[in-house]
Design a protein around this motif. Sequence first.
Motif, PDB file in Angstrom:
ATOM      1  N   SER A   1       0.632  -1.189   0.121  1.00  0.00           N
ATOM      2  CA  SER A   1      -0.053  -0.063  -0.044  1.00  0.00           C
ATOM      3  C   SER A   1       0.816   1.218  -0.003  1.00  0.00           C
TER       4      SER A   1
ATOM      5  N   PHE B   1     -10.746  -0.842  -9.382  1.00  0.00           N
ATOM      6  CA  PHE B   1     -11.391  -0.511  -8.091  1.00  0.00           C
ATOM      7  C   PHE B   1     -12.687  -1.172  -7.978  1.00  0.00           C
TER       8      PHE B   1
ATOM      9  N   THR C   1     -15.899   4.932  -0.761  1.00  0.00           N
ATOM     10  CA  THR C   1     -14.276   4.136  -0.448  1.00  0.00           C
ATOM     11  C   THR C   1     -13.929   3.524  -1.877  1.00  0.00           C
TER      12      THR C   1
ATOM     13  N   THR D   1     -11.430   0.986  -3.271  1.00  0.00           N
ATOM     14  CA  THR D   1     -10.349  -0.201  -2.902  1.00  0.00           C
ATOM     15  C   THR D   1      -9.742  -0.687  -4.183  1.00  0.00           C
ATOM     16  N   SER D   2      -8.553  -0.503  -4.116  1.00  0.00           N
ATOM     17  CA  SER D   2      -7.467  -1.105  -5.143  1.00  0.00           C
ATOM     18  C   SER D   2      -7.613  -2.573  -5.307  1.00  0.00           C
TER      19      SER D   2
ATOM     20  N   PRO E   1      -5.465  -4.638  -1.751  1.00  0.00           N
ATOM     21  CA  PRO E   1      -6.979  -4.575  -1.030  1.00  0.00           C
ATOM     22  C   PRO E   1      -6.750  -3.790   0.070  1.00  0.00           C
ATOM     23  N   SER E   2      -5.451  -3.837   0.738  1.00  0.00           N
ATOM     24  CA  SER E   2      -5.540  -2.835   1.870  1.00  0.00           C
ATOM     25  C   SER E   2      -5.307  -1.366   1.430  1.00  0.00           C
TER      26      SER E   2
ATOM     27  N   SER F   1      -6.770   1.759  -0.301  1.00  0.00           N
ATOM     28  CA  SER F   1      -7.844   2.376  -0.297  1.00  0.00           C
ATOM     29  C   SER F   1      -7.805   4.080   0.119  1.00  0.00           C
TER      30      SER F   1
ATOM     31  N   THR G   1     -10.705   7.424   0.529  1.00  0.00           N
ATOM     32  CA  THR G   1     -12.151   7.828   0.813  1.00  0.00           C
ATOM     33  C   THR G   1     -12.299   9.357   0.500  1.00  0.00           C
TER      34      THR G   1
END
Length: 188
Positions: A38, A72, A105, A107-108, A112-113, A115, A117
């Motif tokens: 991330s 996403f 949100t 989320t990629s 996945p962690s 993201s 907002t």
Amino acid sequence: TFLQFGLNPYTPYGTYFSGNLDEVRIYDRALSASDAASLYHPVSITPPSVSLYEGQSQSFAAAVANSTNQSFSWSINPPNVGSITSAGVYTAPANLTAAQTVTVTATSAVTPSGSQTATVTLIPPIIVSVSPQVGTVYPGQTLPFSDTVQNSTNLGVNWSISPQIGSISSAGVYTAPLSVTTLQQVTV
């Protein structure tokens, strides 16, 4: 404990790194693989905030750095306040009774962690009610009206009549004309 950056202790007198360090981060724990990913693949979202009225839509765009995979998944919280498409288009609920905040949100798929907002502020419609709703006056008489404004900090109103038969004051007092030859209907 003594901490040095850029020192090579294996040379006779130690040599130092002669460049610059940028974006240094120190953690009090070992980073997991997803933590490191991330950091390498940070996510951004635009616009970061928006205000919408009932039924309006806003398209959001997200990007992940250092990756060709720009996929996403989109979600909102609270989940039942409006809707969001798989393309990142948020639509506000058709009916709002109070101001609310929704978090969008992105989320990629890469990490996945990873993201980011955005904030959606939902603005309910301004409601103006007039009382009395119906009234009868005779030539030269007055009829005071009152107003109630909801969902706004500006509680002022501008009074008007249609058609222009008689007059209405800035305080909401209607005055019928002195002479009326036929029954007239005036909307305040």
